[in-house]
Design a protein around this motif. Structure first.
Motif, PDB file in Angstrom:
ATOM      1  N   LYS A  11      67.506  58.575   5.270  1.00 60.98           N
ATOM      2  CA  LYS A  11      67.511  58.874   6.703  1.00 60.98           C
ATOM      3  C   LYS A  11      68.161  60.209   7.046  1.00 60.98           C
ATOM      4  N   ASP A  12      69.008  60.737   6.187  1.00 64.60           N
ATOM      5  CA  ASP A  12      69.723  61.969   6.521  1.00 64.60           C
ATOM      6  C   ASP A  12      69.369  63.165   5.657  1.00 64.60           C
ATOM      7  N   ALA A  13      68.688  62.939   4.542  1.00 69.86           N
ATOM      8  CA  ALA A  13      68.378  64.048   3.631  1.00 69.86           C
ATOM      9  C   ALA A  13      67.082  63.751   2.883  1.00 69.86           C
ATOM     10  N   ALA A  14      66.030  64.428   3.265  1.00 69.22           N
ATOM     11  CA  ALA A  14      64.704  64.170   2.702  1.00 69.22           C
ATOM     12  C   ALA A  14      64.605  64.442   1.206  1.00 69.22           C
ATOM     13  N   ARG A  15      65.534  65.223   0.647  1.00 70.72           N
ATOM     14  CA  ARG A  15      65.445  65.589  -0.775  1.00 70.72           C
ATOM     15  C   ARG A  15      66.132  64.607  -1.716  1.00 70.72           C
ATOM     16  N   VAL A  16      66.598  63.490  -1.239  1.00 66.31           N
ATOM     17  CA  VAL A  16      67.270  62.505  -2.103  1.00 66.31           C
ATOM     18  C   VAL A  16      66.184  61.675  -2.795  1.00 66.31           C
ATOM     19  N   ARG A  17      65.863  62.039  -4.039  1.00 62.81           N
ATOM     20  CA  ARG A  17      64.740  61.415  -4.761  1.00 62.81           C
ATOM     21  C   ARG A  17      64.922  59.928  -5.002  1.00 62.81           C
ATOM     22  N   SER A  18      66.151  59.479  -5.143  1.00 56.93           N
ATOM     23  CA  SER A  18      66.392  58.053  -5.414  1.00 56.93           C
ATOM     24  C   SER A  18      65.900  57.173  -4.269  1.00 56.93           C
ATOM     25  N   HIS A  19      65.642  57.769  -3.114  1.00 56.28           N
ATOM     26  CA  HIS A  19      65.221  57.008  -1.941  1.00 56.28           C
ATOM     27  C   HIS A  19      63.743  57.227  -1.605  1.00 56.28           C
ATOM     28  N   PHE A  20      63.011  57.983  -2.454  1.00 54.54           N
ATOM     29  CA  PHE A  20      61.556  58.091  -2.281  1.00 54.54           C
ATOM     30  C   PHE A  20      60.981  56.750  -2.703  1.00 54.54           C
ATOM     31  N   PRO A  75      64.696  56.368  19.603  1.00 52.65           N
ATOM     32  CA  PRO A  75      65.399  55.086  19.672  1.00 52.65           C
ATOM     33  C   PRO A  75      65.655  54.472  18.293  1.00 52.65           C
ATOM     34  N   PHE A  76      64.775  54.714  17.337  1.00 51.77           N
ATOM     35  CA  PHE A  76      64.973  54.243  15.961  1.00 51.77           C
ATOM     36  C   PHE A  76      66.282  54.840  15.431  1.00 51.77           C
ATOM     37  N   ARG A  77      66.453  56.146  15.595  1.00 48.52           N
ATOM     38  CA  ARG A  77      67.669  56.811  15.127  1.00 48.52           C
ATOM     39  C   ARG A  77      68.902  56.312  15.885  1.00 48.52           C
ATOM     40  N   ASP A  78      68.735  56.033  17.179  1.00 48.02           N
ATOM     41  CA  ASP A  78      69.863  55.498  17.970  1.00 48.02           C
ATOM     42  C   ASP A  78      70.359  54.187  17.390  1.00 48.02           C
ATOM     43  N   VAL A  79      69.441  53.320  16.976  1.00 52.89           N
ATOM     44  CA  VAL A  79      69.819  52.036  16.370  1.00 52.89           C
ATOM     45  C   VAL A  79      70.613  52.276  15.090  1.00 52.89           C
ATOM     46  N   LEU A  80      70.263  53.330  14.364  1.00 50.30           N
ATOM     47  CA  LEU A  80      70.924  53.620  13.089  1.00 50.30           C
ATOM     48  C   LEU A  80      72.178  54.480  13.260  1.00 50.30           C
ATOM     49  N   GLY A  81      72.372  55.043  14.425  1.00 46.76           N
ATOM     50  CA  GLY A  81      73.530  55.887  14.653  1.00 46.76           C
ATOM     51  C   GLY A  81      73.378  57.286  14.106  1.00 46.76           C
ATOM     52  N   LYS A  82      72.267  57.551  13.436  1.00 44.20           N
ATOM     53  CA  LYS A  82      72.007  58.860  12.847  1.00 44.20           C
ATOM     54  C   LYS A  82      70.610  58.831  12.254  1.00 44.20           C
ATOM     55  N   GLY A  83      70.243  59.899  11.641  1.00 43.48           N
ATOM     56  CA  GLY A  83      68.938  60.000  10.996  1.00 43.48           C
ATOM     57  C   GLY A  83      68.415  61.411  11.119  1.00 43.48           C
ATOM     58  N   ALA A  84      69.001  62.328  10.389  1.00 39.80           N
ATOM     59  CA  ALA A  84      68.658  63.744  10.498  1.00 39.80           C
ATOM     60  C   ALA A  84      67.291  64.077   9.900  1.00 39.80           C
ATOM     61  N   ALA A  85      66.816  63.278   8.948  1.00 32.97           N
ATOM     62  CA  ALA A  85      65.543  63.567   8.276  1.00 32.97           C
ATOM     63  C   ALA A  85      64.360  63.084   9.112  1.00 32.97           C
ATOM     64  N   LEU A  86      63.204  63.685   8.843  1.00 34.45           N
ATOM     65  CA  LEU A  86      61.974  63.178   9.442  1.00 34.45           C
ATOM     66  C   LEU A  86      61.738  61.762   8.934  1.00 34.45           C
ATOM     67  N   ILE A  87      61.221  60.909   9.790  1.00 36.07           N
ATOM     68  CA  ILE A  87      60.913  59.537   9.379  1.00 36.07           C
ATOM     69  C   ILE A  87      59.549  59.549   8.701  1.00 36.07           C
TER      70      ILE A  87
END
Length: 194
Positions: free
Chosen positions: A138-147, A106-118
């Motif tokens: 939310k879509d790519a776990a390897r994006v370091r700027s969002h760690f 449901p978290f991903r449903d609210v966001l409309g997407k979210g391919a990465a593990l939360i």
């Protein structure tokens, strides 16, 4: 079993200056936190599916509040995370039962997407224990700027028979990111990694 919520708190954090430099536009993140009664406090039970059902309820309620606080549609969220703290009479497995089996869909449903593990964390603690909500794209776990991470706390929770559950969402990554790696404009977003 329906969730028994004592409190819901929503927090918005905006960073305008980082490292002595203006952040333009400011980075924004929001957390929604629920304080609930732990139906299994002080009791060992084998089947924790009722807590997973509570996680599913909170997976709808909390992200909607956090996204609304940011003031834009869920599909504009860039990163997300979740955390929980059980009171003294709870088990870490109680937090895991809420966070993992059913909260994500449901978290991903609210966001409309979210391919990465939360990203998630859990702990045991007393009143006012800080929760560090880990954040990742939310879509790519390897994006370091969002760690990243967001610290939240509720001064009067968790009581011994309570659980504090928190989710966080952001409109961007860290201010002034410069440690390299995959950038958000290069995300494929299909496998949750890149």
């Amino acid at each position: 079993m329906s969730v028994e919520i004592r409190r819901i708190i929503t927090i918005i954090e905006e960073t305008l200056i980082e490292g002595g430099r203006p952040v333009d536009p400011p980075t924004r993140r929001a957390a929604a936190i629920a304080v609930i009664r732990n139906p299994y406090a002080g009791t060992y039970v084998e089947d924790l599916s009722a807590l997973s059902d509570i996680g599913e309820e909170l997976g709808d309620i909390l992200p909607k509040r956090a996204v609304a606080a940011l003031g834009f549609p869920g599909n504009k969220v860039e990163s997300f995370g979740k955390a929980a703290a059980v009171g003294a009479d709870g088990e870490l497995e109680h937090a895991a039962a809420i966070l993992h089996p059913k909260l994500g869909a449901p978290f991903r449903d609210v966001l409309g997407k979210g391919a990465a593990l939360i990203p998630s964390s859990k702990k045991r603690g007393g009143l006012g224990v800080p929760l560090d909500i880990p954040l990742g794209h939310k879509d790519a776990a390897r994006v370091r700027s969002h760690f990243d991470g967001m610290e939240v706390r509720v001064p009067d929770a968790p009581r011994a028979d309570e659980i504090v559950i928190a989710i966080a969402v952001t409109d961007s990554g860290r201010p002034h990111p410069r440690v390299g790696g995959l950038t958000k404009d290069k995300i494929v977003g299909k496998d949750g990694v890149s």
